[in-house]
Design an enzyme around this catalytic site. Structure first.
Site, PDB file in Angstrom:
ATOM      1  N   ASN A   9      -3.783  -3.046  18.849  1.00  0.00           N
ATOM      2  CA  ASN A   9      -2.799  -2.091  19.337  1.00  0.00           C
ATOM      3  C   ASN A   9      -3.481  -1.184  20.355  1.00  0.00           C
ATOM      4  OD1 ASN A   9      -1.036   0.051  19.623  1.00  0.00           O
ATOM      5  ND2 ASN A   9      -0.816   0.445  17.433  1.00  0.00           N
ATOM      6  N   ARG A  97       0.442  -5.377  19.598  1.00  0.00           N
ATOM      7  CA  ARG A  97       1.559  -4.486  19.918  1.00  0.00           C
ATOM      8  C   ARG A  97       1.749  -4.528  21.430  1.00  0.00           C
ATOM      9  NH1 ARG A  97       1.598   2.025  20.392  1.00  0.00           N
ATOM     10  NH2 ARG A  97       3.772   2.196  21.023  1.00  0.00           N
ATOM     11  N   HIS A 185       8.759   2.429  20.573  1.00  0.00           N
ATOM     12  CA  HIS A 185       8.232   2.806  19.241  1.00  0.00           C
ATOM     13  C   HIS A 185       8.865   1.978  18.120  1.00  0.00           C
ATOM     14  CE1 HIS A 185       6.817   7.021  20.738  1.00  0.00           C
ATOM     15  NE2 HIS A 185       5.823   6.145  20.751  1.00  0.00           N
ATOM     16  N   ARG A 245       3.834  13.412  29.116  1.00  0.00           N
ATOM     17  CA  ARG A 245       5.058  12.924  29.761  1.00  0.00           C
ATOM     18  C   ARG A 245       6.158  13.984  29.681  1.00  0.00           C
ATOM     19  NH1 ARG A 245       5.200   7.502  26.362  1.00  0.00           N
ATOM     20  NH2 ARG A 245       3.158   8.136  25.614  1.00  0.00           N
ATOM     21  N   GLU A 383       2.134   0.822  11.828  1.00  0.00           N
ATOM     22  CA  GLU A 383       2.634  -0.242  12.694  1.00  0.00           C
ATOM     23  C   GLU A 383       1.750  -1.483  12.628  1.00  0.00           C
ATOM     24  OE1 GLU A 383       1.341   2.525  13.579  1.00  0.00           O
ATOM     25  OE2 GLU A 383       0.088   2.377  15.358  1.00  0.00           O
TER      26      GLU A 383
END
Ligand code: AMP
Length: 401
Positions: A9, A97, A185, A245, A383
């Site tokens: 990931n 991922r 996500h 961001r 995840e």
């Protein structure tokens, strides 16, 4: 010789690698035998590599040398470490991922050169992530010659959203060409859906707002375990205020910056993706811990902006779900910032959340009082386990066919 799966990931300033044994693709999420994380990657940051076992005990913790502070360098360092440790382990697959699957990839898929090419074409849509994700795939292909590589997409979880929530109000031709709301996500949300089904099975079948609050931040309205609406859209830039961001912004600001300030597309991209959000607003840091510790008024203002956006999106997603049964906080900020959760929940009383201040401060999983009309929870996202499960399923399906 144990058959193992590796998950990889690669994020904007970190990579995570985990090793899973004997994943059967069903039931509860699998547990990693070890997981390694390299943080602080990128120019000027202090890069570190840590590896922990399933019990959280440290197996390795050290600074990365200057030559290894890139994503690829850190991955090489981790693979070197693994090669020294893994006596007898046979890596049978690597699950990755991948942030953006575009229109075509709505389920995990085995990667070949043609798939890699299609995914590379999506790089402009997720410039902070997709290039690193794909560099990870290429590095793993080299390191594990002939071993299946499986791509798992952050966008895929949202592919089932009602069409009305997938569209911008733009001419149809643009939607058909891929200019649409994708959402991100997704692997994090899948992890929370699985865990919440274990923690509170009845609620997990209801309407749940998950607030994934980390350096990248988004929220998702989920009904019966399926995404209904989410705050990120065409790229991971939209929605909440984030570490660097800007989150949601009037598109006319971009036109203004280009026309009146003479900024190029690259300069605007750097501004909106890397220099805005908590960092840009505070002028102090993109890191919530540092902002919470700072006495600068602009740091407090940035936290206030972040929290207010979370509260406002609770309202928006509650509308999309036509009501809410539970709220779940996750991500580095959602899991760890007591102050942020307390502030958000206090301002969600109108929604029916009665915060249990002591429970929130004492590390409880359930954050609301017994009488609260809706409940709020904190769960740690995993995840990597979702990637491992998807990878096992893809391999299983391939051997059956
Ligand atoms: P993530 O991107 O999910 O790893 O989350 C990173 C963010 O979580 C950073 O802004 C960190 O400052 C924040 N974070 C981690 N631990 C804490 C903490 N104890 N209190 C407040 N924020 C935290």
């Amino acid at each position: 010789m144990a058959d193992s799966l590796l998950t990889l990931n690669a994020g904007s300033s970190s990579i995570k690698v985990a090793l899973f044994e004997a994943v059967d693709g069903g039931g509860a999420l699998p547990v990693a035998r070890w997981s390694g994380q390299a943080d602080g990657l990128g120019a000027g940051l202090k890069a570190r590599l840590r590896v922990r076992d399933a019990q959280g005990r440290t197996l390795l913790d050290g600074a990365l040398g200057d030559a290894r502070t890139s994503h690829q360098g850190a991955l090489a360092a981790l693979l070197d470490w693994h090669a020294k440790q893994a006596d007898g382990d046979r890596i049978t697959a690597v699950g990755h991922r991948i942030v953006h699957g575009g229109v075509n990839f709505v389920a995990p898929v085995r990667v070949d050169e043609a798939v890699l090419g299609e995914l590379a074409a999506l790089e402009p849509l997720a410039p902070l992530h997709q290039p690193h994700n794909l560099a990870g795939v290429r590095a793993a292909m080299k390191a594990f010659d002939g071993v299946p590589q499986v791509a798992c997409f952050d966008t895929a979880f949202h592919a089932v959203e009602p069409e009305v929530n997938r569209r911008f109000a733009l001419p149809r031709e643009l939607h058909d060409a891929g200019v649409r709301r994708y959402g991100f996500h997704g692997l994090f949300y899948e992890s929370i859906v699985s865990q919440f089904a274990q923690a509170a099975p009845e609620l997990a079948q209801g309407r749940v707002i998950v607030a994934h609050l980390g350096n990248g931040a988004s929220m998702c309205g989920i009904a019966q375990g399926r995404s209904v609406a989410t705050t990120m859209s065409f790229s991971p830039l939209d929605g909440l205020t984030m570490g660097t961001r800007c989150g949601h912004i009037d598109a006319a600001v971009v036109l203004y910056l280009m026309r009146s300030r003479g900024m190029s597309a690259d300069q605007v991209e750097t501004l909106l993706f890397r220099e805005s959000g908590l960092l840009g607003m505070s002028g102090v840091s993109s890191d919530m811990r540092e902002l919470e510790a700072s006495a600068a008024p602009a740091a407090a203002e940035a936290i206030e902006h972040f929290a207010e956006q979370v509260v406002q999106h609770m309202g928006s997603l509650a509308g999309a779900l036509r009501g809410v049964d539970a709220i779940v906080f996750t991500g580095g900020i959602g899991e760890n910032s007591v102050a942020l959760r307390e502030r958000v929940l206090a301002d969600c009383e109108w929604l029916g959340a009665n915060v249990d201040v002591a429970a929130n401060r004492n590390g409880a999983t359930r954050l609301t009082t017994a009488e609260s009309p809706i409940s709020a929870w904190v769960l740690k996202t995993d995840e990597e386990a979702v990637i491992a499960r998807h990878t096992a399923r893809v391999l299983h399906a391939a051997t059956k066919n």
